[in-house]
Design a protein around this motif. Structure first.
Motif, PDB file in Angstrom:
ATOM      1  N   VAL A  60       0.850  -1.191   0.000  1.00 43.89           N
ATOM      2  CA  VAL A  60       0.000   0.000   0.000  1.00 43.89           C
ATOM      3  C   VAL A  60       0.885   1.241   0.000  1.00 43.89           C
ATOM      4  O   VAL A  60       1.958   1.257   0.622  1.00 43.89           O
ATOM      5  CB  VAL A  60      -0.926   0.017   1.231  1.00 43.89           C
ATOM      6  N   SER A  61       0.477   2.263  -0.695  1.00 46.98           N
ATOM      7  CA  SER A  61       1.223   3.521  -0.688  1.00 46.98           C
ATOM      8  C   SER A  61       0.238   4.672  -0.842  1.00 46.98           C
ATOM      9  O   SER A  61      -0.910   4.487  -1.232  1.00 46.98           O
ATOM     10  CB  SER A  61       2.261   3.558  -1.813  1.00 46.98           C
ATOM     11  N   ALA A  62       0.714   5.847  -0.509  1.00 48.52           N
ATOM     12  CA  ALA A  62      -0.090   7.070  -0.653  1.00 48.52           C
ATOM     13  C   ALA A  62       0.572   7.970  -1.682  1.00 48.52           C
ATOM     14  O   ALA A  62       1.794   8.103  -1.714  1.00 48.52           O
ATOM     15  CB  ALA A  62      -0.222   7.775   0.690  1.00 48.52           C
ATOM     16  N   GLN A  63      -0.229   8.571  -2.522  1.00 47.21           N
ATOM     17  CA  GLN A  63       0.304   9.473  -3.543  1.00 47.21           C
ATOM     18  C   GLN A  63      -0.784  10.458  -3.952  1.00 47.21           C
ATOM     19  O   GLN A  63      -1.978  10.171  -3.840  1.00 47.21           O
ATOM     20  CB  GLN A  63       0.783   8.690  -4.769  1.00 47.21           C
ATOM     21  N   LEU A  64      -0.367  11.612  -4.389  1.00 51.23           N
ATOM     22  CA  LEU A  64      -1.286  12.605  -4.917  1.00 51.23           C
ATOM     23  C   LEU A  64      -0.972  12.827  -6.390  1.00 51.23           C
ATOM     24  O   LEU A  64       0.109  13.286  -6.739  1.00 51.23           O
ATOM     25  CB  LEU A  64      -1.159  13.931  -4.149  1.00 51.23           C
TER      26      LEU A  64
END
Length: 838
Positions: free
Chosen positions: A832-836
Motif C-alpha cells: 500500500v502507498s499514498a500518492q497525490l
C-alpha cells in the motif's frame, strides 16, 4: 374645439419627441464574459432585437456597435451559452459588461439510416488529418514573435472555516471594495499576478528554442524573486499544439479533437458551414468525448474552408474526466494570419479551476493569457544564436505602471489593475505573514526565522531499535543571511544508545549563470549498510531518509560513521552537469564484520577514501537563474526527454587511513514515456560493474523491502541482504494506465480508479573472490544471482479515495530462494502507498 386643438398639438409634439428619442444614434460597447468564470466569451453575436443590425465580440470578448435606437434591447447568442437579452437605455454612449450563463452543450446523435447517412463533419475531419503535415506549425523551419503573457492565481470558494479567519475577512473586504469578485459577486483573494513581454525564437533543425525576456513584473503572496518567476511565466512554457495527437496539460495527456484516431474518441456535429472568424470563412464543428471519463475535451473548432487548417478552438475538460481536484480546464486559442499555410497562435487563453482539497481548504482559479505579435517565419539564425535558452534583461523590472498601460496589446479592466495593489495590501497583514511561514515549513521542510531556517522537521524525531527515541535539531542559513554562503549543522541524541550525533557543512555558490558550487561537510552519525547501494533505484530524499530512521534498523546492518566530504559541481553547458566528490568515511560496525581477519567473531572498523566523478546529462532541461534561491533549479521543456547519469568511483588505500583500493562504474537512464491512450510510462535502467575485490558493504547490495509500504525505489518482494552483485543490470518500469478499461465500467468509472502496472528485472553476478569475502562473514547470508534474472511483476489500482494505491506483486523467479534458513521467500505481496496525482 379649443381644447381638442390643444390636445392635438400636445400629442403631436409628444409623438415627434418620442420619435426623436427612439431614432437617435446609440454607441454601444462593452465586454461579453462567462458568468461562471468571468473569462471573455469570444465571437458571441450581439444583434439589435427585431432588426438585422449586429456585430460580434472579438477574441477578448470586446464589442462595439453603433445603431439607431428603434428597439430597446439587444440579444446575445453564442454556442455553449444561453441566449440573453439586455435592455439598452437612451443614452448616446453606453458601456456594458454582459454575463452569459453556460448551457449544457449536447451534440445530436448521428444515426446511420437505410440510405447510409454519414455525419457531414466526418468528411471535414478526414481532410483536417490529411492536411496536418501542411498546416502543423511544428513543421515550420523557424519562426519568431513578440509575446505578452499575463498569469493570475486567485483563491476562490473559501471554506466557512477560512471565512471566519480575521485576516481573510480583512482581505476579502478590500477585494470587494476594489470589485475583485467572481461571477456571483463573491470576492476572491488574488495570490499571484505576473506580466511578461518577451521575444521568442524557434528553429526546427537542429531543434532549438530561445526566449529573451524584455520586461516583466510580478506580485505574489509568498513569491519574491521576480527574475525567477519571469523565466517560468514567459512564452517558453505556454505552448499548446492541437495538431499533435495528444495535448499535455497539468501533467496529463489529453487526446486532441483532431487526433489521427478521432472517430474512436469523439462525437462531432457540423454547426455551420459558413462561419466567419474575422474575415476568414470556416467550418464550425462541435465535439464531445464518447466516454465522459476519458481525458478528452468538449468544445468547438473553426477550420478554414480552403485549407482545412485549424483557425480557432475552444476546448474544455469537464469534471467528469478522470482527474483529481480539477473542476475545469479551458483552453481557447486563435491563430494569426489569413488562413494560408501553417498558422501560429495569435491569442491563447487558459483557465484552470482547482477544487477544494478538503472541506476546510480553498479552491484556486488560474488564468493565463498570451498574445503573440510581429510573427515572422523562415528566418535563418547564426550558430551561436540559441546558445542561451532564456535570458532576462538587466532592466526587465525597471518599468512603471504607465509603461504597461501603453504597451499591453490588450487593455485590462480597472478591477484587474487593482489586483497588484490588493496583493501588496494582503501581504502586509500580520496573519498572512504567519501563514507564509507555515507554508514554507510544509513545502521546504524548514522553519524560516530571519536569516536562519531550522529543520528539516521530518528528521526532528524518530524511533528505532538501536537508538531508541531519537531527537534532532538542525539548521541552515538562507538567502537573507548571504546569497553565496550557506552554512548548516545539526545535533542529535538517542535515548537508548545514549550517543550524541552531529554534523556541519559549508557551501559556496561560485556562479549562478553556469551554476557552480563547492562545499565541505563533516558528520558523526549512525548509518546502515543496506542504504549504501550505488543503484539509481535508491534516490535520496528527505522523506525516505527520515523513514529509514524508524523501525528495525538492526536488520539493515547499522554502523557508526565518521564522514567528511568535499565537492565541486558545475553546469558545463545547458543540461550537462559535472560533479567531483572526495570523501573519507569509516564503518564502525554494530554487527559482526571482518574483512582482513580470519576470526569470525571479530568486528573490524573499516576506513574508506574515495573519489567520485559524476556526469549528468538532461537534454531538454532548462536551467533557471535566481538570486535568492541557494540551490540549482531547472525545468524540463521536454517532459519526456531521458536523463543520463554516469558515475566512476575510485577508492584508494593509505589516504587518511583508508584500507582498500577499488573501482566502481555505474550508469543510469531514466525517462517518462507518453504512450497515448495507454497513459504514461516511466522506466529506469541501471547497470554497474565493480572489477575489484571488496568487502560486502562495498558491493551492490540490492535494496529489498520488508515493509507493507510500496517502495518504487526497491525490489518489493526481496529481503534485505538477499542478493548482491559486482556486475549487474536492472530495468524498472511503471505504467500508469489512467482510466483505460476502468472507465468502461459504470460504477468504477464514477470512483475514478486507475490501473497501474509494474515490472522489475535484475541481472547480476559475483566474482569468486567477492563470493569468498561474503562467506567469511557468518552474520550475512548474501548470495549472487545465477544465470537467470530476478523478476517481479505487479498490477494494482491507484487513485483510491484520490490518494491511496494498492499493488499486487508476484515474484516470478527465485521463488524457493531464502536469504537465511529461518526466513521464507516472499512470492506474493500486497503493498500500500499514498500518492497525490491529478
Amino acid at each position: 374645439m379649443r381644447y381638442l386643438l390643444r390636445l392635438l398639438i400636445i400629442s403631436t409634439l409628444f409623438f415627434i419627441g418620442a420619435t426623436n428619442a427612439w431614432s437617435q444614434k446609440i454607441a454601444l460597447s462593452g465586454k461579453i464574459v462567462d458568468a461562471a468564470t468571468f473569462e471573455p466569451v469570444s465571437y458571441a453575436t450581439i444583434s439589435v432585437k427585431g432588426t438585422t443590425t449586429g456585430t460580434r465580440s472579438d477574441f477578448d470578448g470586446s464589442f462595439h456597435l453603433t445603431f439607431t435606437r428603434t428597439k430597446d434591447s439587444v440579444t446575445i447568442t453564442c454556442v455553449g451559452y444561453r441566449e440573453k437579452s439586455v435592455y439598452v437605455s437612451d443614452k448616446a454612449t453606453q458601456n456594458l459588461t454582459i454575463r452569459l450563463q453556460p448551457s449544457a452543450q449536447t451534440l445530436q446523435e448521428v444515426r446511420v439510416g437505410p440510405k447510409g447517412y454519414i455525419n457531414p463533419a466526418w468528411a471535414i475531419l478526414r481532410e483536417i488529418v490529411k492536411h496536418k503535415a501542411t498546416n502543423d506549425p511544428a513543421n515550420l523551419q523557424s519562426y519568431q514573435y513578440k509575446s505578452y503573457n499575463r498569469i493570475e492565481l486567485d483563491a476562490s470558494h473559501l471554506s466557512d472555516k477560512l471565512l471566519r479567519k480575521k485576516f481573510i475577512g480583512q482581505a476579502l473586504s478590500l477585494a470587494d471594495s476594489l470589485n475583485v469578485t467572481d461571477a456571483d459577486h463573491v470576492p476572491v483573494l488574488p495570490l499571484f499576478l505576473s506580466e511578461t513581454i518577451s521575444n521568442y525564437y524557434y528553429r526546427k533543425s537542429p531543434e532549438a528554442k530561445k526566449e529573451d525576456i524584455i520586461h516583466t513584473r510580478t506580485k505574489g503572496i509568498g513569491f519574491e524573486d521576480g527574475t525567477l518567476l519571469a523565466q517560468l511565466t514567459g512564452s517558453t512554457f505556454q505552448q499548446y499544439n492541437f495538431y499533435k495527437n495528444f495535448v499535455s496539460a497539468a501533467g496529463k495527456d489529453f487526446v486532441s479533437p483532431i487526433t489521427d484516431s478521432w472517430k474512436g474518441w469523439y462525437d462531432y456535429e457540423l454547426d455551420n458551414r459558413d462561419a466567419m472568424v474575422g474575415d476568414v470563412k470556416c467550418f464550425q464543428i462541435s465535439f464531445k468525448p464518447k466516454r465522459p471519463q476519458d481525458l478528452a475535451f468538449t468544445g468547438t473548432i473553426w477550420v478554414v474552408k480552403d485549407t482545412y487548417a485549424l483557425y480557432r478552438i475552444k476546448a474544455t475538460v469537464q469534471p467528469a474526466s478522470n482527474l483529481n481536484f480539477i473542476n475545469q480546464i479551458k483552453i481557447e486559442q486563435q491563430m494569426g494570419g489569413n488562413g494560408k499555410g501553417p498558422l501560429l497562435p495569435n491569442k491563447t487563453r487558459i483557465l484552470v479551476e482547482v477544487d477544494q482539497l478538503t472541506k476546510n481548504s480553498t479552491g484556486f482559479l488560474a488564468k493565463l493569457y498570451t498574445t503573440n505579435t510581429d510573427i515572422t517565419t523562415g528566418k535563418t539564425y547564426g550558430s551561436d544564436f540559441f546558445k542561451k535558452s532564456i535570458s532576462v534583461a538587466d532592466d526587465a523590472q525597471a518599468v512603471d505602471e504607465h509603461f504597461w498601460d501603453t504597451n499591453r496589446p490588450d487593455s485590462i479592466t480597472a478591477a484587474e489593475k487593482s489586483v497588484y495593489h490588493l496583493i501588496d495590501t494582503v501581504k502586509s497583514l500580520p496573519t498572512v505573514k504567519n501563514y507564509l511561514i507555515v507554508a514554507d515549513l510544509l513545502i521546504n521542510g524548514y522553519y524560516r526565522a530571519g536569516k536562519i531556517s531550522y529543520g528539516p522537521f521530518l528528521n526532528t524525531f524518530s524511533v528505532n531499535n538501536v537508538e531508541g527515541p531519537r531527537f534532532r535539531l538542525g539548521f541552515r542559513t538562507n538567502s537573507s543571511f548571504d546569497k553565496k554562503w550557506i552554512l548548516g549543522g545539526y545535533v542529535a541524541y538517542g535515548m537508548k544508545d545514549k550517543e550524541i550525533k552531529f554534523g556541519a557543512s559549508v557551501d559556496y555558490i561560485l556562479s549562478r549563470k553556469h551554476w557552480t558550487e563547492a562545499g565541505i561537510s563533516y558528520s558523526h552519525d549512525l548509518n546502515q549498510v543496506a542504504l549504501l547501494s550505488d543503484s539509481y533505484l535508491y534516490q535520496r530524499n528527505n522523506l525516505f531518509a527520515a523513514l529509514t530512521r524508524f523501525g528495525p534498523v538492526a536488520k539493515r546492518k547499522p554502523f557508526d560513521q565518521d564522514l567528511i566530504t568535499a565537492y565541486i559541481s558545475r553546469d558545463l553547458f545547458k543540461g550537462f552537469t559535472e560533479k567531483v566528490t572526495l570523501s573519507n568515511w569509516s564503518l564502525d560496525p554494530l554487527f559482526a564484520f571482518r574483512f582482513q581477519d580470519n576470526n569470525p567473531n571479530v568486528s573490524q572498523k573499516m576506513v574508506v577514501s574515495e573519489l567520485q566523478l559524476e556526469t549528468k546529462w538532461s537534454p531538454g532541461s532548462q536551467p533557471l537563474i535566481s538570486e535568492t534561491v541557494n540551490r540549482p533549479l531547472s525545468v524540463k521543456s521536454k517532459a519526456t526527454a531521458p536523463v543520463f547519469t554516469f558515475r566512476y568511483t575510485l577508492g584508494f588505500k593509505n589516504f587518511l587511513g583508508s584500507d582498500i583500493n577499488y573501482q566502481k562504474f555505474s550508469v543510469n537512464v531514466i525517462q517518462t514515456l507518453k504512450t497515448g491512450r495507454f497513459g504514461r510510462g516511466k522506466y529506469s535502467f541501471s547497470a554497474g560493474y565493480i572489477p575489484s575485490t571488496v568487502p560486502f558493504p562495498l558491493l551492490e547490495n540490492h535494496l529489498g523491502n520488508e515493509t507493507a509500504l510500496y517502495n518504487p525505489n526497491a525490489f518489493n518482494l526481496m529481503h534485505f541482504f538477499e542478493f548482491a552483485s559486482d556486475k549487474y543490470a536492472n530495468l524498472s518500469y511503471t505504467q500508469h494506465f489512467e482510466g483505460l478499461l476502468l472507465n468502461e465500467i459504470p460504477f468504477i468509472a464514477k470512483l475514478k480508479w486507475r490501473l497501474v502496472g509494474t515490472a522489475n528485472v535484475l541481472y547480476g553476478d559475483l566474482s569468486s573472490a567477492n563470493r569468498y569475502n561474503i562467506n567469511q562473514n557468518p552474520s550475512i547470508s548474501l548470495s549472487g544471482l545465477g544465470s537467470k534474472p530476478y523478476i517481479e511483476t505487479g498490477y494494482g489500482v491507484e487513485n483510491i479515495f484520490k490518494f491511496l494505491r494498492v499493488d499486487f506483486i508476484h515474484r516470478i523467479t527465485y521463488r524457493d530462494h531464502a536469504p537465511a534458513p529461518d526466513v521464507n521467500p516472499k512470492n506474493f505481496g500486497i503493498k500500500v502507498s499514498a500518492q497525490l496525482r491529478l
